[in-house]
Design a protein around this motif. Structure first.
Motif, PDB file in Angstrom:
ATOM      1  N   LEU A  14     -29.209 -11.756   7.345  1.00  0.00           N
ATOM      2  CA  LEU A  14     -27.798 -12.087   7.399  1.00  0.00           C
ATOM      3  C   LEU A  14     -27.179 -10.541   8.029  1.00  0.00           C
ATOM      4  N   GLN A  15     -26.185 -10.898   8.646  1.00  0.00           N
ATOM      5  CA  GLN A  15     -25.463  -9.577   9.424  1.00  0.00           C
ATOM      6  C   GLN A  15     -24.966  -8.779   8.380  1.00  0.00           C
ATOM      7  N   ASN A  16     -24.655  -7.646   8.376  1.00  0.00           N
ATOM      8  CA  ASN A  16     -23.963  -6.576   7.574  1.00  0.00           C
ATOM      9  C   ASN A  16     -22.983  -5.890   8.384  1.00  0.00           C
ATOM     10  N   PRO A  17     -21.874  -5.537   7.625  1.00  0.00           N
ATOM     11  CA  PRO A  17     -20.966  -4.526   8.554  1.00  0.00           C
ATOM     12  C   PRO A  17     -21.537  -3.498   8.851  1.00  0.00           C
ATOM     13  N   GLY A  18     -21.146  -2.606  10.016  1.00  0.00           N
ATOM     14  CA  GLY A  18     -21.786  -1.460  10.497  1.00  0.00           C
ATOM     15  C   GLY A  18     -21.410  -0.333   9.707  1.00  0.00           C
ATOM     16  N   PHE A  19     -22.197   0.722   9.515  1.00  0.00           N
ATOM     17  CA  PHE A  19     -21.846   1.817   8.852  1.00  0.00           C
ATOM     18  C   PHE A  19     -22.554   3.024   9.406  1.00  0.00           C
ATOM     19  N   THR A  20     -21.942   4.410   9.179  1.00  0.00           N
ATOM     20  CA  THR A  20     -22.693   5.463   9.546  1.00  0.00           C
ATOM     21  C   THR A  20     -23.032   6.321   8.086  1.00  0.00           C
ATOM     22  N   PRO A  21     -24.540   6.395   7.953  1.00  0.00           N
ATOM     23  CA  PRO A  21     -24.689   7.091   6.658  1.00  0.00           C
ATOM     24  C   PRO A  21     -24.461   8.579   7.002  1.00  0.00           C
ATOM     25  N   ALA A  22     -23.804   9.245   5.925  1.00  0.00           N
ATOM     26  CA  ALA A  22     -23.753  10.808   6.097  1.00  0.00           C
ATOM     27  C   ALA A  22     -24.998  11.586   6.074  1.00  0.00           C
ATOM     28  N   GLU A  23     -24.896  12.725   6.775  1.00  0.00           N
ATOM     29  CA  GLU A  23     -26.251  13.443   6.787  1.00  0.00           C
ATOM     30  C   GLU A  23     -26.953  14.092   5.312  1.00  0.00           C
ATOM     31  N   LYS A  24     -25.626  14.342   4.740  1.00  0.00           N
ATOM     32  CA  LYS A  24     -25.898  14.762   3.491  1.00  0.00           C
ATOM     33  C   LYS A  24     -25.684  13.781   2.205  1.00  0.00           C
ATOM     34  N   GLN A  25     -26.685  13.510   1.771  1.00  0.00           N
ATOM     35  CA  GLN A  25     -26.461  12.380   0.521  1.00  0.00           C
ATOM     36  C   GLN A  25     -26.526  12.764  -1.040  1.00  0.00           C
ATOM     37  N   GLY A  26     -25.898  12.250  -1.817  1.00  0.00           N
ATOM     38  CA  GLY A  26     -26.080  12.620  -3.301  1.00  0.00           C
ATOM     39  C   GLY A  26     -27.613  12.300  -3.551  1.00  0.00           C
ATOM     40  N   GLN A  27     -28.183  12.872  -4.654  1.00  0.00           N
ATOM     41  CA  GLN A  27     -29.268  12.566  -5.129  1.00  0.00           C
ATOM     42  C   GLN A  27     -29.495  11.098  -5.814  1.00  0.00           C
ATOM     43  N   ASP A  28     -28.406  10.162  -6.008  1.00  0.00           N
ATOM     44  CA  ASP A  28     -28.381   8.872  -6.726  1.00  0.00           C
ATOM     45  C   ASP A  28     -27.532   7.820  -6.200  1.00  0.00           C
ATOM     46  N   TYR A  29     -27.037   8.399  -4.889  1.00  0.00           N
ATOM     47  CA  TYR A  29     -25.855   7.834  -4.309  1.00  0.00           C
ATOM     48  C   TYR A  29     -25.964   7.944  -2.607  1.00  0.00           C
ATOM     49  N   GLU A  30     -25.394   7.071  -2.026  1.00  0.00           N
ATOM     50  CA  GLU A  30     -25.172   7.424  -0.445  1.00  0.00           C
ATOM     51  C   GLU A  30     -23.729   7.472   0.046  1.00  0.00           C
ATOM     52  N   THR A  31     -23.426   8.194   1.092  1.00  0.00           N
ATOM     53  CA  THR A  31     -22.246   8.306   1.407  1.00  0.00           C
ATOM     54  C   THR A  31     -22.181   7.506   2.972  1.00  0.00           C
ATOM     55  N   ARG A  32     -21.362   6.491   3.121  1.00  0.00           N
ATOM     56  CA  ARG A  32     -21.180   5.618   4.051  1.00  0.00           C
ATOM     57  C   ARG A  32     -19.721   5.480   4.648  1.00  0.00           C
ATOM     58  N   THR A  33     -19.639   5.668   5.978  1.00  0.00           N
ATOM     59  CA  THR A  33     -18.433   5.448   6.685  1.00  0.00           C
ATOM     60  C   THR A  33     -18.520   4.155   7.417  1.00  0.00           C
ATOM     61  N   TYR A  34     -17.854   3.210   6.777  1.00  0.00           N
ATOM     62  CA  TYR A  34     -17.821   1.884   7.281  1.00  0.00           C
ATOM     63  C   TYR A  34     -16.905   1.730   8.804  1.00  0.00           C
ATOM     64  N   ASN A  35     -17.266   1.059   9.839  1.00  0.00           N
ATOM     65  CA  ASN A  35     -16.656   0.922  11.025  1.00  0.00           C
ATOM     66  C   ASN A  35     -15.469   0.023  10.591  1.00  0.00           C
ATOM     67  N   ALA A  36     -14.439  -0.069  11.355  1.00  0.00           N
ATOM     68  CA  ALA A  36     -13.307  -0.832  11.171  1.00  0.00           C
ATOM     69  C   ALA A  36     -13.821  -2.187  11.498  1.00  0.00           C
ATOM     70  N   SER A  37     -13.368  -3.301  10.755  1.00  0.00           N
ATOM     71  CA  SER A  37     -13.904  -4.686  10.972  1.00  0.00           C
ATOM     72  C   SER A  37     -13.077  -5.617  10.398  1.00  0.00           C
ATOM     73  N   LYS A  38     -13.376  -7.028  10.530  1.00  0.00           N
ATOM     74  CA  LYS A  38     -12.619  -8.149   9.952  1.00  0.00           C
ATOM     75  C   LYS A  38     -13.373  -8.765   9.043  1.00  0.00           C
ATOM     76  N   TRP A  39     -12.593  -9.196   7.799  1.00  0.00           N
ATOM     77  CA  TRP A  39     -13.373  -9.907   6.899  1.00  0.00           C
ATOM     78  C   TRP A  39     -12.496 -11.220   6.425  1.00  0.00           C
ATOM     79  N   VAL A  40     -13.017 -12.050   6.096  1.00  0.00           N
ATOM     80  CA  VAL A  40     -12.226 -13.341   5.605  1.00  0.00           C
ATOM     81  C   VAL A  40     -12.128 -13.153   4.003  1.00  0.00           C
ATOM     82  N   SER A  41     -11.137 -13.260   3.568  1.00  0.00           N
ATOM     83  CA  SER A  41     -10.585 -12.826   2.003  1.00  0.00           C
ATOM     84  C   SER A  41      -9.723 -13.735   1.459  1.00  0.00           C
TER      85      SER A  41
END
Length: 191
Positions: A14-41
């Motif tokens: 399945l296709q997923n929205p694009g994101f860029t992971p941060a270089e520094k992550q937490g020990q029990d979570y990720e930091t992601r910057t999601y690209n601008a995109s369209k969703w049906v809601s």
């Protein structure tokens, strides 16, 4: 046909929205910057999180099945996200916006919904802290994982807003093992 059945049963390919992971992550979570995109809601209000997700999913599934202005079938994507704007108190109604990511081939001009309760959402780029967990998610699990993520962010002293927030599920109800669910806390309030 087999591809569609496989995707529905096992949530693979399945296709997923694009994101860029941060270089520094937490020990029990990720930091992601999601690209601008369209969703049906679709947006619902209520106190029952699981009921809102179920109703929202059904509305959006009809849209991708061809109940839209073009009568176009749209590929299923992942995750199914839910933007939660909590009510003021424990028994107050919350606002739930359930969404499917629009596949790349439809991003430029998604089919217009024919259901007045369904709309195309233009999400701007945003940064979220993401905690992943497994199992068949329910309202209590979402709340527990959200609290764990909030505790981790406070521990690490990072900038965040505690609400609104997102929950996300990647798997079909038919997938029994290795399920993927997420809670997303935003770095900044959405514009």
């Amino acid at each position: 046909m087999l591809k569609a059945v496989g995707q529905a049963l096992f949530s693979t390919g399945l296709q997923n929205p694009g994101f860029t992971p941060a270089e520094k992550q937490g020990q029990d979570y990720e930091t992601r910057t999601y690209n601008a995109s369209k969703w049906v809601s679709t947006t619902l209000t209520g106190t029952d999180w699981d009921a809102a997700m179920s109703t929202g999913f059904r509305r959006l599934f009809k849209y991708i099945g061809g109940t839209n202005q073009n009568k176009a079938k749209v590929e299923m994507t992942a995750p199914v996200s839910c933007f939660v704007e909590p009510g003021a108190g424990p028994t107050c109604e919350s606002k739930f916006t359930v969404s499917f990511y629009i596949p790349v081939e439809h991003q430029a001009t998604p089919p217009e919904p024919s259901d007045p309760d369904v709309f195309i959402e233009h999400r701007k780029e945003f940064t979220a802290y993401v905690r992943t967990y497994s199992g068949f998610s329910n309202e209590q699990m979402k709340r527990d994982e959200l609290l764990k993520l909030l505790e981790s962010l406070k521990r690490d002293g990072v900038e965040f807003v505690d609400q609104p927030f997102y929950v996300a599920g990647y798997d079909s109800p038919f997938k029994l093992t290795n399920r993927r669910n997420e809670v997303w806390i935003l770095k900044q309030k959405p514009e």
